[in-house]
Design an enzyme around this catalytic site. Structure first.
Site, short mmCIF file in Angstrom:
data_model
loop_
_atom_site.label_atom_id
_atom_site.label_comp_id
_atom_site.label_asym_id
_atom_site.label_seq_id
_atom_site.Cartn_x
_atom_site.Cartn_y
_atom_site.Cartn_z
N ASP A 155 -8.81 -6.40 -4.51
CA ASP A 155 -8.41 -5.10 -3.95
C ASP A 155 -8.91 -4.00 -4.86
O ASP A 155 -8.43 -3.84 -5.98
CB ASP A 155 -6.89 -5.06 -3.84
CG ASP A 155 -6.37 -3.79 -3.18
OD1 ASP A 155 -7.17 -2.87 -2.92
OD2 ASP A 155 -5.15 -3.73 -2.92
N HIS B 19 -8.03 -5.06 -0.08
CA HIS B 19 -6.72 -4.44 0.13
C HIS B 19 -5.99 -5.08 1.32
O HIS B 19 -4.77 -5.19 1.31
CB HIS B 19 -6.94 -2.94 0.37
CG HIS B 19 -5.66 -2.15 0.41
ND1 HIS B 19 -4.71 -2.25 -0.58
CD2 HIS B 19 -5.19 -1.28 1.32
CE1 HIS B 19 -3.70 -1.44 -0.27
NE2 HIS B 19 -3.96 -0.85 0.86
N SER C 125 0.83 -1.20 0.00
CA SER C 125 0.00 0.00 0.00
C SER C 125 0.88 1.26 0.00
O SER C 125 1.76 1.39 -0.85
CB SER C 125 -0.92 -0.06 1.22
OG SER C 125 -1.89 0.93 1.18
#
Lengths: 209, 394
Positions: B338, B371, B174
């Site tokens: 995601d 995610h 991320s």
């Protein structure tokens, strides 16, 4: 048989009797060139080309297990679905783009060949020749062909676009694709007499006209 | 993002008991905004041993709410291990049928792993809640806006401090993946491998929008006091709570939520606005927990760092041009479910790496967790990390 023992090639891991197609592909690729192998499986061909011709480049593979096998043997591998095209690759960014025995399983057949011609200066396409006499025999006897090259039953096959050498020649003509070279092999032996009848695996070296 | 619970005895595949350290820096750090931090400190942890060549260092860059406590526990009775404990541990090849005891992908017998809390954080590094020596009070709103570039520059200072010239690898998911990418751009000679996981080369408008809602929730909380809530002995808990609830929705996939909570009720319908659905209960729990331990000013800055990162900007949007001096080898991973950092965004990074003829492998891992999947010990995902990290030569 193509001589690939130049450049101190280590070919001990490869049984060339059954990988005659690899040897032919190697003969169509120059030393140190940049290669993209679409549907590269476990990366065996790219490994072979790296060790014999010091090629660089990438494989494209959708299957998780094959992808991981590539990573483990040092093949740069991109996981993606070829049916979506090659939008991740720039125009003319590879010396050679290879589609080895995958064409017959593609839904977007025309698109992938056009995309290969866009991305590669030359392309290599190989496929099982549906016109091979043993296939014709099985159809004459009333069944869909099942063989070592076409090992699937009709109801459980990834092959959706089988074609003959004549069909593919016509395809190239219709799509203005130049055939630089064509080789046809059966059981590791090159076939020059009546290839559409006697040839099992068709191999084309192509470029855009 | 979810933490992994692993209460109980220390397992042989764990880094075991760990302690954090602090590095102090007196040379000023010029920030991307133009502001200067005259001095700062970073809190960090290390796992494994730095080899004689100092060639086995790996840095773990954290995401929005992460910190330096990446693996292990502080005491044997700690309920939670570090936030990415399932990634890191000694490979002792202990025979076991329990998957929880198997060797972890990042082997601390091979690598020297560094986790740190980024500048602007709230877990011990210089940040809005730390005390400004000039005033004797918390920086609060006066703490400068820090960017991904600033973080990487400060991390490079930490490497200098530890006497490490080159990283065997930089790993991040991320926002951490953005730092990994930035490392290869800013310090091409200092990074051998970059593992960029569930990341993006910049945020989409939708992502910036989520961040803005989160910030508005915090900044419009009456307890925010323009960022100087410390002086009022309060924290903008309501805002932080809503920000976190929103975040949690975006970190999970619709399917994962459906599977975990569905329309399950705690009891029966009450025809009111108390917690009735399990989903509400989960969100409120996560929100409350976070609001009790995270600093609102840090949350604002972390989301802003996400918004601002865009290495292609100064190259007219051409990411390939931004990568022209990069030398590192890359592993780029995304997760199919995601939608906050979708596979398409990772493919943009991959395309730029391919254009630059860099060494890269890319996988789209089939995962249901959205995610958050990058923190989960999915077997195929971990097999990929293990295979890649095993091949790194130190």
């Amino acid at each position: 048989m193509v001589n690939i023992t130049k450049n101190n090639v280590n070919i001990t891991n490869f049984d060339l009797k059954y990988r005659q197609d690899f040897a032919i592909i190697a003969g169509w690729i120059s030393f140190g060139s940049k290669v993209l192998d679409l549907g590269c499986g476990d990366g065996t061909l790219l490994q072979f080309l790296r060790s014999s011709l010091e090629t660089k480049g990438y494989g494209v593979e959708k299957d998780d297990a094959n992808w991981l096998a590539c990573l483990k043997n040092g093949t740069n591998v991109i996981q993606m679905d070829l049916e979506a095209g090659l939008s991740g690759f720039e125009n003319q960014s590879f010396d050679t783009v290879i589609l080895s025995q995958t064409l017959q399983a593609m839904h977007n057949t025309e698109e992938i060949v056009q995309e290969m011609l866009r991305v590669g200066r030359e392309i290599i396409v190989t496929f099982p020749n549906f016109g091979y006499w043993r296939n014709r025999m099985q159809i004459t006897n009333g069944s869909m062909p099942v063989s070592k090259t076409l090992p699937y039953q009709w109801y459980d096959t990834p092959n959706v676009h089988l074609c003959t050498i004549n069909d593919f020649d016509q395809f190239c003509k219709n799509h203005k694709i130049t055939v630089i070279e064509r080789k046809v092999i059966t059981e590791g032996q090159e076939v020059s007499f009546m290839p559409n009848l006697l040839g099992n695996l068709a191999m084309y070296r192509l470029k855009a006209s | 993002m979810t933490k992994n619970n692993s209460a109980g005895a220390i397992k042989p595949n764990s880094v075991g008991l760990v302690a954090s350290q602090t590095a102090y820096f007196d040379a000023p750090l010029l920030l991307k905004s133009g502001e200067i931090l005259s001095q700062f400190h970073l809190v960090y942890e290390t796992y494994g041993t730095l080899n004689a060549d100092k060639s086995n260092a790996v840095i773990i860059c954290h995401a929005l709410s992460g910190n330096h406590h990446v693996a292990g526990k502080y005491t044997e009775i700690d309920k939670n291990a570090g936030w990415w404990d399932n990634l890191i541990g000694p490979n002792n090849r202990t025979e076991s049928n329990n998957p929880l005891d198997t060797d972890k992908p990042l082997d601390t017998n091979k690598f020297f792993v560094i986790g740190l809390n980024n500048l602007g954080g709230c877990h011990g590094s210089s940040g809005p809640s730390s005390v400004d020596a000039a005033t004797g009070k918390p920086f609060g709103a006066n703490f400068p806006i820090v960017t991904v570039e600033d973080w990487v520059n400060s991390q490079a200072r930490l490497l200098d401090y530890l006497g490490i010239k080159t990283l065997a690898a930089v790993i991040g998911g991320s926002l951490g993946g953005m730092q990994a990418l930035q490392w290869t751009i800013a310090y091409p000679e200092r990074v051998k491998h970059a593992l960029v996981i569930a990341s993006a080369p910049n945020l989409t408008a939708q992502n910036i929008a989520f961040n803005e809602v989160a910030r508005q929730a915090i900044m419009t909380d009456p307890e925010f006091y323009a960022g100087d809530y410390y002086a009022h002995n309060t924290v903008p808990k309501r805002g932080l709570r809503i920000a976190r609830m929103l975040g949690h929705i975006t970190y999970l996939s619709d399917d994962a939520m459906g599977e975990k909570f569905g329309r399950k009720l705690k009891d029966t319908l009450k025809y009111g606005f108390d917690v009735e659905f399990e989903m509400e209960s989960y969100l409120r729990y996560q929100g409350d927990k976070f609001a009790g331990e995270f600093d609102a000013n840090t949350y604002l800055r972390m989301t802003r760092a996400l918004d601002y990162y865009d290495p292609a900007l100064e190259y007219g949007g051409d990411l390939s041009a931004a990568l022209k001096n990069v030398k590192a080898q890359f592993l780029v991973l995304s997760f199919t479910s995601d939608w906050r950092f979708s596979p398409a965004r990772s493919r943009e990074i991959v395309k730029a790496l391919l254009d630059t003829e860099l060494t890269v492998s890319y996988a789209e891992v089939t995962a249901a967790h959205g995610h958050d999947a990058f923190l989960m010990p999915d077997a195929h995902y971990h097999a990929i990390l293990r295979a890649y990290l095993q091949k790194i030569e130190i």
